[in-house]
Design an enzyme around this catalytic site. Structure first.
Site, short mmCIF file in Angstrom:
data_model
loop_
_atom_site.label_atom_id
_atom_site.label_comp_id
_atom_site.label_asym_id
_atom_site.label_seq_id
_atom_site.Cartn_x
_atom_site.Cartn_y
_atom_site.Cartn_z
N ASN A 44 4.68 -52.16 -51.52
CA ASN A 44 3.47 -51.48 -51.17
C ASN A 44 2.39 -51.95 -52.29
OD1 ASN A 44 4.49 -50.06 -53.54
ND2 ASN A 44 4.25 -47.98 -52.70
N GLU A 84 -2.25 -41.74 -55.03
CA GLU A 84 -1.41 -42.34 -54.18
C GLU A 84 -2.32 -42.58 -52.89
OE1 GLU A 84 2.55 -41.16 -53.31
OE2 GLU A 84 3.21 -40.93 -55.36
N GLN A 116 5.69 -37.20 -50.06
CA GLN A 116 6.35 -38.12 -48.93
C GLN A 116 7.51 -37.63 -48.36
OE1 GLN A 116 5.71 -40.03 -52.21
NE2 GLN A 116 3.86 -40.59 -51.17
N CYS A 165 4.53 -41.36 -59.77
CA CYS A 165 4.78 -42.35 -58.63
C CYS A 165 5.52 -43.26 -59.12
CB CYS A 165 3.35 -43.06 -57.84
SG CYS A 165 3.48 -43.86 -56.99
N GLY A 166 6.55 -43.40 -58.46
CA GLY A 166 7.77 -44.47 -58.97
C GLY A 166 7.43 -45.85 -58.87
N SER A 167 6.75 -46.42 -57.67
CA SER A 167 6.52 -47.70 -57.32
C SER A 167 5.01 -48.07 -58.29
CB SER A 167 6.31 -47.76 -55.73
OG SER A 167 5.36 -46.91 -55.40
N ASN A 218 3.78 -40.62 -45.73
CA ASN A 218 3.08 -40.15 -46.65
C ASN A 218 2.61 -38.66 -46.11
OD1 ASN A 218 2.86 -41.99 -48.90
ND2 ASN A 218 1.65 -43.25 -47.44
N CYS A 238 9.16 -46.18 -51.97
CA CYS A 238 8.83 -44.73 -52.71
C CYS A 238 9.92 -44.54 -53.55
CB CYS A 238 8.61 -43.59 -51.70
SG CYS A 238 8.60 -41.86 -52.70
N GLY A 239 9.71 -44.92 -54.93
CA GLY A 239 10.95 -44.91 -55.94
C GLY A 239 11.37 -43.46 -56.06
N1 LIG Z 1 1.78 -43.53 -51.30
C1 LIG Z 1 2.62 -44.81 -51.40
C2 LIG Z 1 3.81 -44.40 -51.33
C3 LIG Z 1 4.76 -43.56 -52.08
C4 LIG Z 1 5.00 -43.97 -53.57
C5 LIG Z 1 5.91 -42.92 -54.26
N2 LIG Z 1 5.55 -41.63 -54.46
C6 LIG Z 1 6.69 -43.46 -55.36
O1 LIG Z 1 7.53 -42.70 -56.08
O2 LIG Z 1 6.92 -44.75 -55.59
C7 LIG Z 1 2.12 -45.56 -50.27
O3 LIG Z 1 1.49 -45.41 -49.20
O4 LIG Z 1 2.37 -46.83 -51.02
#
Ligand SMILES: N[C@@H](CCC[C@H](N)C(=O)O)C(=O)O
Length: 294
Positions: free
Chosen positions: A163, A215, A47, A224-226, A67, A76-77
């Protein structure tokens, strides 16, 4: 190079992040620039977090998220932790209020250097995630991959953390699944009109799990944080875990997620600076700062 902007290549426990400083400018990081930066091994990223001047009173900055395929993301956490570390180093501040496409969020750098981001409230309604058809209960939706009578992955939980996320529960090694093969099919499945982030989760105790994520718009990532937030919320909703969980991610790093009683989801983990440079936000042409590390 025309009208360059500073950037820092960083990572959030392996999630590859470019923090772009777009303050004081009216232009945006273009999809073409994102594709060019991602095509270069030195600046390959998951990201871009583009920091802009605030749009809304009460917020310090607006953060636009791209992205690696050039598309936009609402949340994007891991990237937000990188933004906080960069701004804390610059300003000496420890707490920040940001605006993103998903809304306003608060974040804090702790004394030990870890960073917590309030990722807001999860959403479970099928139209909010969104799904293409009605599911009254999104704790388990009808979706499977593999042979019809012996699916490899099936019945994911669906959650929006701003998201879209689908979490497939497995009871054996997350590495034994071909996520690189199934991920693109599931990300683009017609049930997800805005595509989705696809996670395989193995619950190892009421306070721990292991996750791997494909992702949306970026493919396989080291974290991936979220998705970590969505996995904990979905696990707690289905009584697989409690509301405070540590997650082991593919890069070997650990995230901690707490789903607070006020419904906010708090993501905590580390962030790391790698090197700095400047780039052209319209083309992605870039140069490394001479005093930069690595
Ligand atoms: N690819 C995801 C957004 C990115 C998430 C990220 N890496 C995180 O850490 O949350 C999307 O398109 O929703």
């Amino acid at each position: 190079m025309a009208s360059t902007a500073p950037f820092a290549k960083m990572n959030g426990i392996g999630n590859e992040i470019i923090v772009a400083d777009m303050r004081g400018r009216a232009d945006q990081v273009t999809a073409a620039a994102a594709l060019a930066l991602n095509a270069d091994a030195a600046t390959r990223f998951d990201q871009i977090m583009a920091i802009h001047d605030a749009k809304t009173p009460g917020t310090a900055y607006y953060v636009d998220i791209l992205n690696s395929d050039g598309t936009s993301a609402q949340a994007c956490g891991n990237g937000m932790r990188c933004v906080v570390q960069a701004l804390a180093a610059e300003t000496g501040q420890k707490t920040f209020t940001f605006e993103t496409r998903a809304g306003i969020l608060n974040a804090r750098e702790h004394a030990d250097g870890t960073i917590s981001v309030d990722m807001g409230m999860p959403h479970f309604g099928w139209q909010e995630i969104p799904l293409a058809e009605e599911f009254r209960d999104t704790r388990m939706i009808e979706l499977q991959i593999g042979p019809i009578d012996a699916p490899v992955l099936h019945s994911p939980s669906a959650v929006s953390m701003g998201n879209p996320h689908a979490i497939f529960w497995v009871d054996r090694d997350v590495w034994s699944y071909e996520l690189e093969r199934f991920g693109p099919l599931l990300e683009n499945h017609p049930i997800f009109p805005e595509r989705a982030n696809i996670t395989i989760a193995e619950v190892t105790s009421p306070e721990s799990m292991i996750i791997r994520t494909w992702e949306r718009g970026a493919g396989l990532t080291k974290a991936c944080g979220s998705a970590a937030c969505a996995s904990v919320v979905a696990a707690a909703r289905t009584r697989r875990t409690g509301r405070s969980v540590s997650l082991l991610t593919p890069g070997g790093g650990t995230l901690h997620v707490e789903w607070r009683e006020d419904d906010h989801v708090i993501l905590t983990g580390a962030a790391e600076w790698e090197f700095s440079g400047s780039f052209d936000p319209s083309t992605g042409t870039w140069a490394r700062d001479t005093e930069s590390a690595a």
